[in-house]
Design a protein around this motif. Sequence first.
Motif, mmCIF file in Angstrom:
data_model
loop_
_atom_site.group_PDB
_atom_site.id
_atom_site.type_symbol
_atom_site.label_atom_id
_atom_site.label_comp_id
_atom_site.label_asym_id
_atom_site.label_seq_id
_atom_site.Cartn_x
_atom_site.Cartn_y
_atom_site.Cartn_z
ATOM 1 N N ALA A 90 -4.846 5.574 13.096
ATOM 2 C CA ALA A 90 -4.901 5.265 11.826
ATOM 3 C C ALA A 90 -4.449 6.063 10.782
ATOM 4 O O ALA A 90 -4.222 5.924 9.873
ATOM 5 C CB ALA A 90 -6.591 5.083 11.798
ATOM 6 N N ASP A 91 -4.400 7.526 11.231
ATOM 7 C CA ASP A 91 -4.211 8.563 10.444
ATOM 8 C C ASP A 91 -2.464 8.470 10.088
ATOM 9 O O ASP A 91 -2.152 8.573 8.921
ATOM 10 C CB ASP A 91 -3.945 9.806 11.079
ATOM 11 C CG ASP A 91 -3.633 9.847 12.316
ATOM 12 O OD1 ASP A 91 -3.282 8.862 13.222
ATOM 13 O OD2 ASP A 91 -3.291 11.191 13.106
ATOM 14 N N GLU A 92 -1.684 7.927 10.948
ATOM 15 C CA GLU A 92 -0.387 7.654 10.899
ATOM 16 C C GLU A 92 0.197 6.287 9.821
ATOM 17 O O GLU A 92 0.993 6.423 9.050
ATOM 18 C CB GLU A 92 0.386 7.201 12.186
ATOM 19 C CG GLU A 92 0.470 8.450 13.234
ATOM 20 C CD GLU A 92 1.365 9.455 12.909
ATOM 21 O OE1 GLU A 92 2.124 9.350 11.858
ATOM 22 O OE2 GLU A 92 1.440 10.719 13.292
ATOM 23 N N LEU A 93 -0.914 5.473 10.215
ATOM 24 C CA LEU A 93 -0.828 4.185 9.383
ATOM 25 C C LEU A 93 -1.180 4.428 7.920
ATOM 26 O O LEU A 93 -0.533 4.034 6.927
ATOM 27 C CB LEU A 93 -1.738 3.171 9.864
ATOM 28 C CG LEU A 93 -1.146 2.658 11.287
ATOM 29 C CD1 LEU A 93 -2.152 1.411 11.654
ATOM 30 C CD2 LEU A 93 0.127 2.174 11.343
ATOM 31 N N LYS A 94 -2.276 5.395 7.623
ATOM 32 C CA LYS A 94 -2.750 5.943 6.288
ATOM 33 C C LYS A 94 -1.334 6.672 5.595
ATOM 34 O O LYS A 94 -1.291 6.321 4.566
ATOM 35 C CB LYS A 94 -3.791 6.812 6.425
ATOM 36 C CG LYS A 94 -4.194 7.381 5.195
ATOM 37 C CD LYS A 94 -4.796 6.329 4.114
ATOM 38 C CE LYS A 94 -5.422 6.944 3.011
ATOM 39 N NZ LYS A 94 -5.829 5.892 2.002
ATOM 40 N N GLU A 95 -0.880 7.405 6.417
ATOM 41 C CA GLU A 95 0.358 8.220 5.993
ATOM 42 C C GLU A 95 1.543 7.012 5.497
ATOM 43 O O GLU A 95 2.156 7.506 4.449
ATOM 44 C CB GLU A 95 0.923 9.049 6.946
ATOM 45 C CG GLU A 95 2.014 10.066 6.549
ATOM 46 C CD GLU A 95 2.610 10.866 7.657
ATOM 47 O OE1 GLU A 95 3.836 10.940 7.931
ATOM 48 O OE2 GLU A 95 1.561 11.416 8.386
ATOM 49 N N GLU A 96 1.730 6.028 6.159
ATOM 50 C CA GLU A 96 2.762 4.936 5.776
ATOM 51 C C GLU A 96 2.303 4.404 4.801
ATOM 52 O O GLU A 96 2.901 3.077 4.130
ATOM 53 C CB GLU A 96 3.159 4.217 7.013
ATOM 54 C CG GLU A 96 3.685 4.859 8.141
ATOM 55 C CD GLU A 96 5.115 5.533 7.854
ATOM 56 O OE1 GLU A 96 5.740 4.869 6.741
ATOM 57 O OE2 GLU A 96 5.498 6.244 8.552
ATOM 58 N N GLY A 97 0.895 4.012 4.401
ATOM 59 C CA GLY A 97 0.540 3.099 3.318
ATOM 60 C C GLY A 97 0.389 1.639 3.829
ATOM 61 O O GLY A 97 0.813 0.574 2.946
ATOM 62 N N ALA A 98 0.333 1.435 5.107
ATOM 63 C CA ALA A 98 0.370 0.151 5.827
ATOM 64 C C ALA A 98 -0.632 -0.680 5.451
ATOM 65 O O ALA A 98 -1.782 -0.190 5.115
ATOM 66 C CB ALA A 98 0.363 0.355 7.293
ATOM 67 N N ARG A 99 -0.392 -2.116 5.393
ATOM 68 C CA ARG A 99 -1.668 -3.056 5.225
ATOM 69 C C ARG A 99 -1.698 -3.743 6.465
ATOM 70 O O ARG A 99 -0.693 -4.140 7.001
ATOM 71 C CB ARG A 99 -1.017 -4.037 4.101
ATOM 72 C CG ARG A 99 -1.014 -3.073 2.706
ATOM 73 C CD ARG A 99 -0.342 -3.838 1.680
ATOM 74 N NE ARG A 99 1.385 -4.266 2.043
ATOM 75 C CZ ARG A 99 1.993 -5.069 1.348
ATOM 76 N NH1 ARG A 99 1.644 -5.720 0.466
ATOM 77 N NH2 ARG A 99 3.237 -5.113 1.824
ATOM 78 N N LEU A 100 -3.041 -4.114 6.687
ATOM 79 C CA LEU A 100 -3.229 -4.674 7.977
ATOM 80 C C LEU A 100 -4.099 -5.713 8.204
ATOM 81 O O LEU A 100 -5.083 -6.001 7.276
ATOM 82 C CB LEU A 100 -3.898 -3.427 9.025
ATOM 83 C CG LEU A 100 -3.291 -2.208 9.106
ATOM 84 C CD1 LEU A 100 -4.376 -1.185 9.352
ATOM 85 C CD2 LEU A 100 -2.058 -2.112 9.786
ATOM 86 N N LEU A 101 -3.813 -6.975 8.999
ATOM 87 C CA LEU A 101 -4.699 -7.981 9.205
ATOM 88 C C LEU A 101 -5.137 -7.682 10.630
ATOM 89 O O LEU A 101 -4.387 -7.811 11.549
ATOM 90 C CB LEU A 101 -3.821 -9.246 9.265
ATOM 91 C CG LEU A 101 -2.764 -9.363 7.738
ATOM 92 C CD1 LEU A 101 -2.137 -10.728 7.817
ATOM 93 C CD2 LEU A 101 -3.806 -9.237 6.556
#
Length: 383
Positions: A256-267
């Motif tokens: 989650a920390d890496e995805l937050k850094e990337e600004g990812a959107r998730l389904l």
Amino acid sequence: MLLIHGVIHTMAGEPIPDGFLRAENGVITAVGAMPAEPAPGEEVIDVQGAGVYPGFIDAHSHLGMWEDGLVFEGDDGNEDTDPLTPQLRGIDALNPMDRCFTEACAGGVTTVVTGPGSANPIGGQMAAVKTYGKRIDKMIVKAPLAIKMALGENPKRVYHDKSRTPVTRMATAALIREQLYKAKNYMEKLDRAQKGEGTPAEFDFKCEALLPALRREIQVHIHCHRADDIFTAIRIAKEFDLDYVIVHATEGYLIADELKEEGARLLSGPFLSDRSKPELRNLTPACPGKLSGAGLPVAIITDHPVTPEQYLPALAGLAVREGMDYDEALRAITINPAKICGIDNRVGSLEVGKDADFTVYRTDPLSLSSKPEMVFCSGIRQV
């Protein structure tokens, strides 16, 4: 039509404890606190304190692609004769007469994003459609909404059985890149020809279908479960400047920390199912709560028919049981999927100018024992 004395959960602010909603010609024209004066001849529905919610939205399903009760005859989700099929349009396979559309609507799910499955590295075009209607052309919210891509085990398994590429994750990623490079070169040649520089590109159906994605006019929805596949999806999206959304993200809570850094959107989902393959070994219904708790935009999905479409609100309830904030879970099946998929100009909240899709509940909509008392789609009562 005027609906009065409801607890209006607009999803655009705080609920209105005693509110009204007015709809005309399929569009919301007024929302506010009581009192409300009926217009001459206007139908008035007094819900007597019941909760009013936006129609629920499933941002990833295959509704209408695998028809209920049929095997090969109704299986139109995967054209597994060619691993690269961006030109395929989901709307050409959708059958709105499939009874699962009726069940979805009766369950309060009024909009779904549906389309091809994940057998192919590039599978085709996803569409956002309403769950009520007889003709798919009149049910479309946006088509194409996204190009479907897939990483991980599914393409490997399908093409390994056929003894052809791809049989590894490397080959799956390479095929996607190759087709995107071809489409990029095709686009550049078209652009040069428009300026009078060089000859026009020879028409290429696959490349043509990818142009809206390369121009960021539509999204790319990338199927991936494992953390390493999620990072591969992000890597490819960055290489080609794609407007990407991660579909499933089963191991997303582990990164989650890496995805937050990337600004990812998730389904996120489905998680009311068995662990049917190795890449689902870390599946947990706590995933969407952990993702939203980390500050990531997340929607909850059914992946219908993996979890039947009408149980979307039950999935949100399960996520709450496993730690997700209640309001965030409600947002994950209303305004969040609308925003993530770029259709929040029409659906996802109860605001003036949006489609009059809403539900009426006497009890908690996220409870397994709950069902809507009324469902309206484009201002017409369906339930």
